[in-house]
Scaffold this motif. Structure first.
Motif, mmCIF file in Angstrom:
data_model
loop_
_atom_site.group_PDB
_atom_site.id
_atom_site.type_symbol
_atom_site.label_atom_id
_atom_site.label_comp_id
_atom_site.label_asym_id
_atom_site.label_seq_id
_atom_site.Cartn_x
_atom_site.Cartn_y
_atom_site.Cartn_z
ATOM 1 N N SER A 77 0.794 -1.324 -0.023
ATOM 2 C CA SER A 77 0.145 0.229 0.042
ATOM 3 C C SER A 77 0.984 1.100 0.064
ATOM 4 O O SER A 77 1.228 1.867 1.112
ATOM 5 C CB SER A 77 -0.839 0.097 1.342
ATOM 6 O OG SER A 77 -1.768 -1.225 1.221
ATOM 7 N N ALA A 78 1.447 1.437 -1.155
ATOM 8 C CA ALA A 78 2.372 2.919 -1.410
ATOM 9 C C ALA A 78 2.245 3.265 -2.737
ATOM 10 O O ALA A 78 1.499 2.564 -3.481
ATOM 11 C CB ALA A 78 3.671 2.457 -1.035
ATOM 12 N N THR A 79 2.571 4.485 -2.860
ATOM 13 C CA THR A 79 2.748 5.007 -4.398
ATOM 14 C C THR A 79 3.735 4.602 -5.089
ATOM 15 O O THR A 79 3.940 4.824 -6.348
ATOM 16 C CB THR A 79 2.507 6.478 -4.134
ATOM 17 O OG1 THR A 79 3.977 6.985 -3.293
ATOM 18 C CG2 THR A 79 1.434 6.898 -3.359
ATOM 19 N N GLU A 80 4.852 4.195 -4.412
ATOM 20 C CA GLU A 80 6.210 3.617 -5.184
ATOM 21 C C GLU A 80 6.998 2.679 -4.127
ATOM 22 O O GLU A 80 6.837 2.886 -3.086
ATOM 23 C CB GLU A 80 7.039 4.859 -5.507
ATOM 24 C CG GLU A 80 7.448 5.801 -4.749
ATOM 25 C CD GLU A 80 8.259 7.121 -5.086
ATOM 26 O OE1 GLU A 80 8.614 6.924 -6.281
ATOM 27 O OE2 GLU A 80 8.603 7.829 -4.288
ATOM 28 N N ASP A 81 7.636 2.086 -4.797
ATOM 29 C CA ASP A 81 8.536 0.993 -3.917
ATOM 30 C C ASP A 81 9.349 0.365 -4.986
ATOM 31 O O ASP A 81 9.224 -0.154 -6.161
ATOM 32 C CB ASP A 81 7.484 -0.176 -3.382
ATOM 33 C CG ASP A 81 8.132 -0.996 -2.531
ATOM 34 O OD1 ASP A 81 8.370 -0.826 -1.329
ATOM 35 O OD2 ASP A 81 9.093 -2.184 -2.694
ATOM 36 N N THR A 82 10.728 -0.116 -4.424
ATOM 37 C CA THR A 82 11.784 -0.420 -5.197
ATOM 38 C C THR A 82 11.699 -1.891 -5.482
ATOM 39 O O THR A 82 12.287 -2.338 -6.385
ATOM 40 C CB THR A 82 12.916 0.180 -4.478
ATOM 41 O OG1 THR A 82 13.168 -0.390 -3.333
ATOM 42 C CG2 THR A 82 13.370 1.490 -4.691
ATOM 43 N N VAL A 100 -3.506 9.726 -7.451
ATOM 44 C CA VAL A 100 -4.051 9.090 -6.215
ATOM 45 C C VAL A 100 -3.345 8.518 -5.355
ATOM 46 O O VAL A 100 -1.843 8.192 -5.774
ATOM 47 C CB VAL A 100 -5.186 8.171 -6.553
ATOM 48 C CG1 VAL A 100 -6.269 8.754 -7.436
ATOM 49 C CG2 VAL A 100 -4.856 6.891 -7.466
ATOM 50 N N PHE A 101 -3.515 8.507 -4.205
ATOM 51 C CA PHE A 101 -2.852 7.745 -3.170
ATOM 52 C C PHE A 101 -3.811 6.836 -2.266
ATOM 53 O O PHE A 101 -4.802 6.882 -2.088
ATOM 54 C CB PHE A 101 -2.070 8.699 -2.077
ATOM 55 C CG PHE A 101 -2.850 9.853 -1.663
ATOM 56 C CD1 PHE A 101 -3.522 9.519 -0.525
ATOM 57 C CD2 PHE A 101 -3.166 10.957 -2.356
ATOM 58 C CE1 PHE A 101 -4.535 10.595 0.150
ATOM 59 C CE2 PHE A 101 -3.871 11.773 -1.691
ATOM 60 C CZ PHE A 101 -4.434 11.555 -0.510
ATOM 61 N N PRO A 102 -3.312 5.764 -1.385
ATOM 62 C CA PRO A 102 -3.919 5.025 -0.845
ATOM 63 C C PRO A 102 -4.290 5.600 0.583
ATOM 64 O O PRO A 102 -3.247 6.148 1.239
ATOM 65 C CB PRO A 102 -2.925 3.599 -0.393
ATOM 66 C CG PRO A 102 -1.492 4.175 -0.715
ATOM 67 C CD PRO A 102 -1.756 5.162 -1.703
ATOM 68 N N VAL A 103 -5.566 5.630 0.923
ATOM 69 C CA VAL A 103 -6.106 6.223 2.396
ATOM 70 C C VAL A 103 -5.823 5.175 3.372
ATOM 71 O O VAL A 103 -6.488 4.229 3.483
ATOM 72 C CB VAL A 103 -7.498 6.494 2.279
ATOM 73 C CG1 VAL A 103 -7.970 6.999 3.735
ATOM 74 C CG2 VAL A 103 -7.830 7.380 1.350
ATOM 75 N N GLY A 104 -4.696 5.091 3.915
ATOM 76 C CA GLY A 104 -4.121 4.293 5.173
ATOM 77 C C GLY A 104 -3.265 3.145 4.124
ATOM 78 O O GLY A 104 -3.203 3.261 3.430
ATOM 79 N N LEU A 115 -9.344 2.310 -0.007
ATOM 80 C CA LEU A 115 -9.675 3.521 -1.000
ATOM 81 C C LEU A 115 -8.489 4.018 -1.405
ATOM 82 O O LEU A 115 -7.404 4.538 -0.552
ATOM 83 C CB LEU A 115 -10.444 4.151 0.234
ATOM 84 C CG LEU A 115 -10.856 5.765 -0.239
ATOM 85 C CD1 LEU A 115 -11.983 5.680 -1.640
ATOM 86 C CD2 LEU A 115 -11.516 6.678 0.680
ATOM 87 N N LEU A 116 -8.581 4.520 -2.477
ATOM 88 C CA LEU A 116 -7.590 5.494 -3.005
ATOM 89 C C LEU A 116 -8.142 6.723 -3.642
ATOM 90 O O LEU A 116 -9.114 6.743 -4.152
ATOM 91 C CB LEU A 116 -6.909 4.765 -4.052
ATOM 92 C CG LEU A 116 -5.994 3.657 -3.988
ATOM 93 C CD1 LEU A 116 -6.800 2.221 -4.156
ATOM 94 C CD2 LEU A 116 -4.723 3.696 -4.551
ATOM 95 N N THR A 117 -7.547 7.917 -3.303
ATOM 96 C CA THR A 117 -8.050 8.994 -3.728
ATOM 97 C C THR A 117 -7.082 10.153 -4.012
ATOM 98 O O THR A 117 -6.070 9.957 -3.589
ATOM 99 C CB THR A 117 -9.096 9.696 -2.721
ATOM 100 O OG1 THR A 117 -9.813 10.948 -3.159
ATOM 101 C CG2 THR A 117 -8.641 9.956 -1.501
ATOM 102 N N ASN A 118 -7.415 11.343 -4.476
ATOM 103 C CA ASN A 118 -6.573 12.585 -4.479
ATOM 104 C C ASN A 118 -7.078 13.453 -3.598
ATOM 105 O O ASN A 118 -6.674 14.749 -3.448
ATOM 106 C CB ASN A 118 -6.055 12.890 -5.808
ATOM 107 C CG ASN A 118 -7.404 13.254 -6.523
ATOM 108 O OD1 ASN A 118 -8.399 13.099 -6.450
ATOM 109 N ND2 ASN A 118 -7.347 14.035 -7.722
ATOM 110 N N ASP A 119 -8.134 13.391 -2.954
ATOM 111 C CA ASP A 119 -8.795 14.058 -2.145
ATOM 112 C C ASP A 119 -8.046 14.082 -0.312
ATOM 113 O O ASP A 119 -8.367 13.239 0.370
ATOM 114 C CB ASP A 119 -10.318 14.011 -1.663
ATOM 115 C CG ASP A 119 -11.136 14.910 -1.147
ATOM 116 O OD1 ASP A 119 -10.500 15.787 -0.236
ATOM 117 O OD2 ASP A 119 -12.500 14.966 -1.135
#
Length: 251
Positions: A77-82, A100-104, A115-119
């Motif tokens: 649950s991340a926006t990037e990972d190596t 968007v990014f994961p909420v939690g 849930l993923l959002t940009n809010d």
């Protein structure tokens, strides 16, 4: 006063390319504002009022998107990972420009609702430790989970670092029998989100979680028809309930 923004920013946000690419679209007359060719990609427009089109196709601007993902195991649950695939890698390409990014977060080996959002404002309220947003999990547990465990969880249990959890509701769907190799099956609703909390709560009562899936977060419930690894936008009803809960949390 109506909110305004740069034309190139709006078009970039709706997936028409980089600002330099949009500048070229404007230069060759492919972009119109209120039926007139745009002369400057940096001009100010009003997204909720101006008619904007690219190659004659109307542009529908949306500031925020809200996505329900049925997260599979093995994805972080991340926006990037190596090292590992992230939940963003599972989304359709059309959502890439929304950032968007994961909420939690859900652990790498945990499945279920994300849930993923940009809010950012809504995400902050759902994640704030002071808000006590309920989250319900389905779990399969090694060991015979019984009424004593339900009572312990209702009182709050002491984790391995000394933290005492808030009261939680444990619903036993099937009491396992270790002698016959049967696992217990439960649903657990917690009001906080400590690191590995569900697993650590069962560890505190001498049990081990072997499968974990999140079913709900606040008013948002995982769609049982949504396949693992797939996502969809929230329905108008789901979003309305989420926004109302968000407003309640703010108050």
């Amino acid at each position: 006063m109506k909110a305004t923004m740069r034309l190139d920013k709006l078009l970039a946000h709706t997936g028409f390319g980089t600002r330099s690419e949009i500048k070229q679209l404007v230069k060759r007359g492919a972009v119109t504002v209120n039926d007139k060719p745009a002369k400057d990609s940096g001009m100010q427009v009003q997204p909720d009022r101006d008619r904007i089109a690219v190659e004659g196709e109307p542009v529908a601007y949306r500031q925020f998107v809200y996505l329900m993902l049925n997260k599979p195991q093995g994805v972080v649950s991340a926006t990037e990972d190596t090292r590992d695939r992230t939940v963003l890698d599972l989304l359709d390409e059309e959502y890439a420009h929304f950032e968007v990014f994961p909420v939690g977060r859900l652990d790498k080996d945990t499945e279920g609702l994300l849930l993923l959002t940009n809010d950012g404002k809504l995400a902050h309220n759902l994640l704030s430790p002071r808000k006590h947003v309920p989250k319900t999990y389905y779990a399969e547990v090694d060991g015979a989970v019984g009424p004593d465990d339900a009572e312990a969880f209702a009182q709050g249990v002491t984790l391995d670092d000394g933290y005492v959890t808030m009261p939680a509701k444990l619903n036993i769907l099937q009491k396992g029998s270790p002698d016959r190799g049967e696992r217990s099956v439960i649903e657990l609703t917690i009001m906080e989100g400590k690191f590995h909390q569900v697993k650590r709560m069962f560890q505190a009562v001498g049990k081990k979680v072997v499968f974990l899936k999140r079913l709900s977060m606040g008013p948002l419930v995982l769609d049982p028809a949504l396949p693992t690894g797939q996502s969809r936008e929230l329905t108008a009803y789901e979003l309305e309930r989420l926004v109302k809960a968000h407003e309640t949390l703010e108050g």
